[in-house]
Design an enzyme around this catalytic site. Structure first.
Site, PDB file in Angstrom:
ATOM      1  CG  ASP A  46      35.998  31.394  37.723  1.00  0.00           C
ATOM      2  OD1 ASP A  46      37.033  31.173  38.385  1.00  0.00           O
ATOM      3  OD2 ASP A  46      35.926  32.243  36.814  1.00  0.00           O
ATOM      4  CG  HIS A  53      42.709  31.313  45.689  1.00  0.00           C
ATOM      5  ND1 HIS A  53      42.372  32.633  45.835  1.00  0.00           N
ATOM      6  CD2 HIS A  53      43.594  31.041  46.677  1.00  0.00           C
ATOM      7  CE1 HIS A  53      43.034  33.145  46.856  1.00  0.00           C
ATOM      8  NE2 HIS A  53      43.782  32.192  47.386  1.00  0.00           N
TER       9      HIS A  53
HETATM   10  P1  ADQ Z   1      41.586  33.683  38.103  1.00  0.00           P
HETATM   11  O1  ADQ Z   1      41.234  32.398  37.458  1.00  0.00           O
HETATM   12  O2  ADQ Z   1      42.785  34.358  37.580  1.00  0.00           O
HETATM   13  O3  ADQ Z   1      41.686  33.529  39.685  1.00  0.00           O
HETATM   14  P2  ADQ Z   1      39.528  35.872  38.470  1.00  0.00           P
HETATM   15  O4  ADQ Z   1      38.922  35.641  39.781  1.00  0.00           O
HETATM   16  O5  ADQ Z   1      38.539  36.333  37.473  1.00  0.00           O
HETATM   17  O6  ADQ Z   1      40.256  34.622  37.858  1.00  0.00           O
HETATM   18  O7  ADQ Z   1      40.621  36.985  38.635  1.00  0.00           O
HETATM   19  C1  ADQ Z   1      41.239  37.527  37.528  1.00  0.00           C
HETATM   20  C2  ADQ Z   1      41.915  38.831  37.920  1.00  0.00           C
HETATM   21  O8  ADQ Z   1      42.820  39.158  36.898  1.00  0.00           O
HETATM   22  C3  ADQ Z   1      40.942  39.976  38.067  1.00  0.00           C
HETATM   23  O9  ADQ Z   1      41.341  40.822  39.113  1.00  0.00           O
HETATM   24  C4  ADQ Z   1      41.048  40.685  36.729  1.00  0.00           C
HETATM   25  O10 ADQ Z   1      40.837  42.074  36.781  1.00  0.00           O
HETATM   26  C5  ADQ Z   1      42.462  40.400  36.343  1.00  0.00           C
HETATM   27  N1  ADQ Z   1      42.537  40.317  34.890  1.00  0.00           N
HETATM   28  C6  ADQ Z   1      41.967  39.412  34.091  1.00  0.00           C
HETATM   29  N2  ADQ Z   1      42.223  39.709  32.805  1.00  0.00           N
HETATM   30  C7  ADQ Z   1      42.939  40.829  32.816  1.00  0.00           C
HETATM   31  C8  ADQ Z   1      43.503  41.640  31.806  1.00  0.00           C
HETATM   32  N3  ADQ Z   1      43.361  41.375  30.516  1.00  0.00           N
HETATM   33  N4  ADQ Z   1      44.182  42.709  32.188  1.00  0.00           N
HETATM   34  C9  ADQ Z   1      44.328  43.006  33.482  1.00  0.00           C
HETATM   35  N5  ADQ Z   1      43.819  42.300  34.479  1.00  0.00           N
HETATM   36  C10 ADQ Z   1      43.135  41.217  34.144  1.00  0.00           C
HETATM   37  C11 ADQ Z   1      41.622  32.419  40.608  1.00  0.00           C
HETATM   38  C12 ADQ Z   1      40.357  31.563  40.527  1.00  0.00           C
HETATM   39  C13 ADQ Z   1      39.122  32.426  40.658  1.00  0.00           C
HETATM   40  C14 ADQ Z   1      39.183  33.233  41.950  1.00  0.00           C
HETATM   41  C15 ADQ Z   1      40.508  33.948  42.088  1.00  0.00           C
HETATM   42  C16 ADQ Z   1      40.664  34.590  43.462  1.00  0.00           C
HETATM   43  O11 ADQ Z   1      40.331  30.823  39.311  1.00  0.00           O
HETATM   44  O12 ADQ Z   1      37.940  31.654  40.639  1.00  0.00           O
HETATM   45  O13 ADQ Z   1      38.156  34.193  41.949  1.00  0.00           O
HETATM   46  O14 ADQ Z   1      41.603  33.056  41.896  1.00  0.00           O
HETATM   47  O15 ADQ Z   1      40.463  33.656  44.455  1.00  0.00           O
END
Ligand code: ADQ
Length: 533
Positions: free
Chosen positions: A415, A207
């Site tokens: 990312d 991921h």
């Molecule tokens: P993350 O690094 O956690 O994931 P991201 O892909 O942006 O990053 O996903 C974050 C998730 O958490 C989103 O669904 C978002 O809505 C939720 N989230 C973030 N802040 C929040 C908040 N304050 N309240 C509620 N929900 C919140 C890792 C990798 C990424 C990759 C994903 C999936 O680092 O690059 O996209 O896995 O593979």
């Protein structure tokens, strides 16, 4: 913006018409009946055809249903969508540390998903999770060699926990199970399962990004880790660039040999390597956003803004997300566009994560201080330019906040994908959409061609992008949004899951040959179309 990666188009076709042999359905046997099975033998009750393979997902954190609390992890959000479709077993860490952890998993059945989790000892947690996974693998995979902490003991802990998890998973496995291992915590898991005699199909999805070999080779036990990938049948990444980096690492380290485009043979075992960009549950997000006006938090926030524009950032608090640079860019924007003073508010919603890792503690303090300074120097008595909030917000409210924002500011320094970028787009109002400002170093930049792409290290360019977005005419906003939305509708999380599993189901000599013939060996990586320049 660059072309669409070919594999995503392929995903759309496959999602529309999944091949029979790769369909994953719930088999009759569930984990509730945790009988010990011979490792390679077949129980008489297990009549399992290739069309009834049980799906076993392995990930570090397993969201065992408890109280319906909202979850902040992208991995969780993506996988829940995936497992709901097929049912099966979800195995991993409980999230708890205890004095004497059992080697037998605790099992909870919820609908068509069986959750099986193990606790960790404090030592395992410190070495495997807070140590090697988050102080070596995470920073290196995010190109942050300056933050790497290498400790032999942590490395040993990482391999030890992987071995222990494989041993605890073993009695729960059935011979026909298709196993899908997720993320950097479990790279050696397949090798451990193979060592125990398992011949199941095993896929791995990373991921987070995979860096070029000069960066990746800073990993301790680099060769051993690479070698461990050879135990998987399929290794997936978010982008063609990551897949290409990875295969080049194998070649450069002389690990196995390349046997075609996107295929490698390691210790006599064929591994297919490809890009599988993860999607979101697009339609659910669209609906949530459309209904969000009823949400109390959304209504209160709207009222608190008055007629100011809104810029939104939503990220876990992590140094990879570029929050320091983002606040700087916002500050630069306000200073260079004084007509926007008191006319725009930037809300950054950022739950803390990994607070027991020292690099994160330091960063949490720094970002909070920076938000405070920015407000102190730019703010007015009646205007707080940056609202910085360390909270998790439910997805319904999040969808509404995205929808009322003129700009989604998604500027990670690196990312794997970034789901927030996709959620922001899905939540927009079709006839008056906001603008996505997206880092070119997010995997999502390969797909979201209607975003304003920025270099997050270039403060003035990011500030310029904010000004441009706030002044963008409606017609251009609609055009940009339409093209991104079309992509999100076809490459949803369901399509992603289907595509990965059908590719895993097709891994066989025959499948590999067929794949090789459809990708002419022209010296380019098969899925390398679409990388942003
Ligand atoms: P993350 O690094 O956690 O994931 P991201 O892909 O942006 O990053 O996903 C974050 C998730 O958490 C989103 O669904 C978002 O809505 C939720 N989230 C973030 N802040 C929040 C908040 N304050 N309240 C509620 N929900 C919140 C890792 C990798 C990424 C990759 C994903 C999936 O680092 O690059 O996209 O896995 O593979």
């Amino acid at each position: 913006m660059a072309d669409i990666p070919d594999i995503t188009r392929e995903a759309q076709d496959r999602a529309a018409s999944p091949p029979l042999e790769s369909r994953v359905e719930v088999s009759e046997s569930t984990l509730g009946k945790t009988k010990r099975l011979s490792r390679t033998g077949r129980s008489r009750k297990q009549v399992s055809s290739s069309s009834q393979r049980r799906l076993v997902v392995v990930s570090n954190r397993v969201p065992v249903p408890k109280d319906g609390a909202s979850k902040a992890g992208g991995l969780t959000v993506a996988l829940e969508g995936a497992l709901k479709q097929s049912g099966g077993l979800w195995f991993g860490w409980s999230g708890d540390t205890v004095e004497s952890p059992s080697d037998q998993a605790k099992v909870v059945q919820a609908g068509n998903i069986t959750f099986a989790v193990l606790d960790l000892s404090q030592r395992d947690y410190d070495e495997y999770y807070a140590g090697f996974a988050n102080r070596a693998l995470w920073p290196i995979c995010h190109y942050r060699l300056d933050l790497v902490q290498i400790e032999r003991q942590e490395l040993d802990g990482y391999f030890r926990v992987n071995r222990a998890f494989a041993a605890s998973l073993a009695p729960l496995l059935q011979p026909e199970d298709v196993i899908w291992v997720h993320d950097y915590h479990f790279i050696p898991l397949a090798a451990e399962l193979r060592r125990l005699g398992f011949k199941n199909r095993i896929g791995f999805f990373l991921h987070i990004p995979w860096p070029p070999s000069d960066v990746a080779s800073a990993l301790p036990a680099y060769q051993q880790l690479l070698q461990g990938f050879g135990a998987y049948d399929l290794v997936g990444f978010h982008t063609p660039q990551d897949a290409e980096n990875f295969q080049r690492c194998l070649v450069r380290e002389n690990i196995g040999s390349s046997i075609g485009t996107g295929e490698h043979e390691i210790d006599g075992h064929k591994v297919r390597i490809g890009a599988f960009p993860v999607g979101i549950d697009t339609e659910t997000f669209v609906r949530a956003a459309a209904n969000a006006e009823r949400n109390a938090l959304v209504r209160r926030t709207k009222a608190s803004l008055g007629d100011r524009d809104l810029i939104i950032g939503v990220d876990r608090l992590d140094y990879s997300k570029g929050l320091k640079q983002r606040i700087e860019a916002f500050s630069c924007f306000i200073k260079s566009n004084p007509d926007f003073r008191n006319r725009v508010t930037y809300i950054q919603i950022t739950p803390k994560s990994r607070s027991d890792v020292p690099e994160y503690q330091r960063m949490q303090r720094e970002i909070a201080e920076q938000a405070g300074w920015t407000n102190g120097s730019l703010g007015e008595v009646d205007w707080t330019p940056v609202r910085y909030v360390n909270r998790t917000v439910g997805h319904a409210a999040l969808a509404g906040l995205y929808r009322m924002s003129q700009i989604g500011l998604v500027t990670p320094l690196r990312d794997g994908m970034n789901l927030v970028a996709k959620e922001f787009v899905a939540a927009q109002q079709p006839d008056d959409p906001g603008v996505l400002i997206l880092s070119r170093f997010a995997g999502a930049a390969h797909e979201l061609d209607g975003a304003i792409l920025v270099n997050p290290y270039d403060t003035e360019a990011c500030a310029g992008a904010i000004a441009r977005a706030l002044r963008m005419p409606l017609e251009e906003r609609r055009e940009r949004w339409d093209s991104m939305m079309a992509r999100l509708r076809t490459n949803s999380v369901e399509a992603w899951c289907q595509h990965f599993l059908s590719s895993l189901g097709n891994v066989s000599s025959e499948g590999l040959e067929a794949h090789a013939t459809t990708n002419p060996e022209n010296g380019r990586y098969p899925f390398s179309e679409g990388a942003p320049a």
